[in-house]
Design an enzyme around this catalytic site. Sequence first.
Site, short mmCIF file in Angstrom:
data_model
loop_
_atom_site.label_atom_id
_atom_site.label_comp_id
_atom_site.label_asym_id
_atom_site.label_seq_id
_atom_site.Cartn_x
_atom_site.Cartn_y
_atom_site.Cartn_z
N GLY A 249 6.75 9.02 -3.86
CA GLY A 249 7.13 7.67 -3.45
C GLY A 249 8.16 7.66 -2.33
N GLY B 166 7.58 6.63 0.56
CA GLY B 166 7.37 5.34 1.21
C GLY B 166 8.15 4.23 0.51
CB ILE B 167 8.60 3.40 -3.10
CG1 ILE B 167 7.09 3.37 -3.31
CG2 ILE B 167 9.30 2.31 -3.90
CD1 ILE B 167 6.41 2.12 -2.87
CG ASP C 94 3.82 5.50 2.67
OD1 ASP C 94 4.03 4.92 1.59
OD2 ASP C 94 3.70 6.73 2.76
N PRO D 54 13.46 23.17 -9.32
CG PRO D 54 11.47 22.30 -10.22
CD PRO D 54 12.88 22.68 -10.59
CB THR D 55 16.00 19.45 -7.24
OG1 THR D 55 15.13 18.47 -7.81
CG2 THR D 55 16.98 18.78 -6.29
CB CYS E 98 -13.74 -7.26 5.95
SG CYS E 98 -14.07 -6.66 7.61
CD GLN F 164 -19.55 -7.71 8.00
OE1 GLN F 164 -20.08 -6.71 7.55
NE2 GLN F 164 -18.83 -7.70 9.13
CG HIS G 208 -8.88 -6.77 6.47
ND1 HIS G 208 -9.42 -6.08 5.41
CD2 HIS G 208 -9.69 -6.53 7.52
CE1 HIS G 208 -10.51 -5.43 5.81
NE2 HIS G 208 -10.69 -5.69 7.09
CD GLU H 115 -7.11 -6.99 2.87
OE1 GLU H 115 -7.35 -8.20 3.09
OE2 GLU H 115 -7.90 -6.08 3.17
N1 GLN Z 1 -18.50 -2.54 7.82
C1 GLN Z 1 -18.22 -3.87 8.26
C2 GLN Z 1 -18.00 -3.94 9.76
O1 GLN Z 1 -17.71 -2.94 10.38
C3 GLN Z 1 -17.02 -4.43 7.51
C4 GLN Z 1 -15.75 -3.69 7.75
C5 GLN Z 1 -14.69 -3.98 6.72
O2 GLN Z 1 -14.98 -4.45 5.62
N2 GLN Z 1 -13.45 -3.66 7.02
O3 GLN Z 1 -18.12 -4.98 10.32
#
Ligand code: GLN
Length: 537
Positions: free
Chosen positions: A21, A23-24, A76, A195-196, A386, A390, A512, A514
Amino acid sequence: MDNDKQTRYIFVTGGVVSSLGKGIISSSIAMLLLSRGFKVTIQKFDPYINIDPGTLNPYEHGECYVTVDGHEADLDLGHYERFTDIKTTRANNVTTGRIYQSVIDKERRGDYLGKTVQIIPHITDEIKRNVMRLGSTGDYDFVITEIGGTVGDIESLPFLEAVRQIKWELGYRCMCVHLTYVPYIRAAAELKTKPTQHSVKQLQQVGIQPDALVLRAEREVPLPMRRKVAQFCNVDADAVFQSIDAPTIYQVPLMVHEQGLDNIILAKTRVTGAAEPDLTRWNEFLVKLSEAQGEVRIGLVGKYVELQDAYKSIDESLMQACTYQGRKVKITYINSERLNDSNVASMLEEQDGVVVAPGFGPRGIEGKFIALRYCREHDVPTLGICLGMQCMVIEFARNVLGMADANSVEMDPKTPHNVIDLMEEQKSITNMGGTMRLGAYACRLKEGSRVAQAYGRLEVEERHRHRFEFNDAYRARFEQAGMHCVGENPQTHLVEAIELEGKRWYVGVQYHPEYSSTVLHPHPLFMDFIKQCINNK
Ligand code: GLN
């Protein structure tokens, strides 16, 4: 004590084993310094030869994160952004591959004037230049640099040599926080610090004396033991911290703050007069998290389900949105390769909502269509991200618009109904690295749409990582049948968001969301989705 305005550099290294961790810890340090009012940035140096993690399979390296400027980055950087709200860029993630590439480019250009090009000083100088780049803008009080890998790896050596030199050159303006592991040996009922000690020795062998140690452990490391570590490792007694397993990673900044890690950093780098950190909103989030009642059950349909970090940002976004609505999230990973018409109901009927994940290539794709058909027909709140969006389009074309062989050109290059097709600008590109539409693009939302309501505005900017897109030639037929394009790029008119009328919540986004959901700013689309999932219970 000096208190000049010069940038301070904090390196975070790791020893004993990976996955502790780093990154954390790096994110926690950044978050604590930010909350004291400092200007901070945080970057990661990865010792692999890939130019960026974009070409890495998620099995190798977990999720590929994308920055606003279109860099395919280590996951990260996702932690960094979620902890700090800092928008990272390609300057915040450098790999050995990038370092070598730029040195070799310089060699070809003749920049080295006939000199023999060597790891020391040419590669190390290039690393140093990259480490100092963000700091040299004068925009930051602190630059935190996480060194990927584990001390002792051959790959990390040039990075550690660069750290050694920078420490030597900058003196008190630079420090090294070393994260190690203190295992608990059950048979002996003992925690072990050897180990440390070994891993600190390894750092010392390459000329780096860590200024602070963070001991990762599954259980409390008693004070006398921390004192002993301090003594054996030449580290001040008050600069040895523990980071024991926490119910959530978001508690880590508070745990290390209570032990004084940020104070030690300020003292060692000779920064005086700092404000106490304002952790009010962070604490409020943690209280919500611990007081959350009742579960929201989300089925996450994807093909990398057995891999813990493959959908990291989606997991975190769902958790953040649930927390802000007083609920706990319960994510069930559903392997799309195993879904079929006879098990789909039993796999999905328990879920309050379904997310269909991003992805590449045909594996598991039919299962996504089966899941989406079920969700559409049973009015389950559904978010397609994404590739997930589709798939929503393809499933709708097949089962509602009567185009049984509709597909994405990615999955079937000869499909007669190419409802998802290659973007014009991608058609001439053949190599795999860096050929995608990447990074943040503007999106204009349709007034009155569900998505626009969720955001509460019409102009948004979201990050992308894809090659294929909704084929505009079919747009009118989708619109007529009730699948509306509710978000498009204002310049290119690429379709960025779709939603299905007459459903409670059936939304697909080409981007995305997220990647931009953070602890203090959960993403509005996830918030709205979870609200519907709660109503669906
Ligand atoms: N494979 C799809 C594309 O290239 C979707 C990509 C994704 O889900 N990030 O358009």
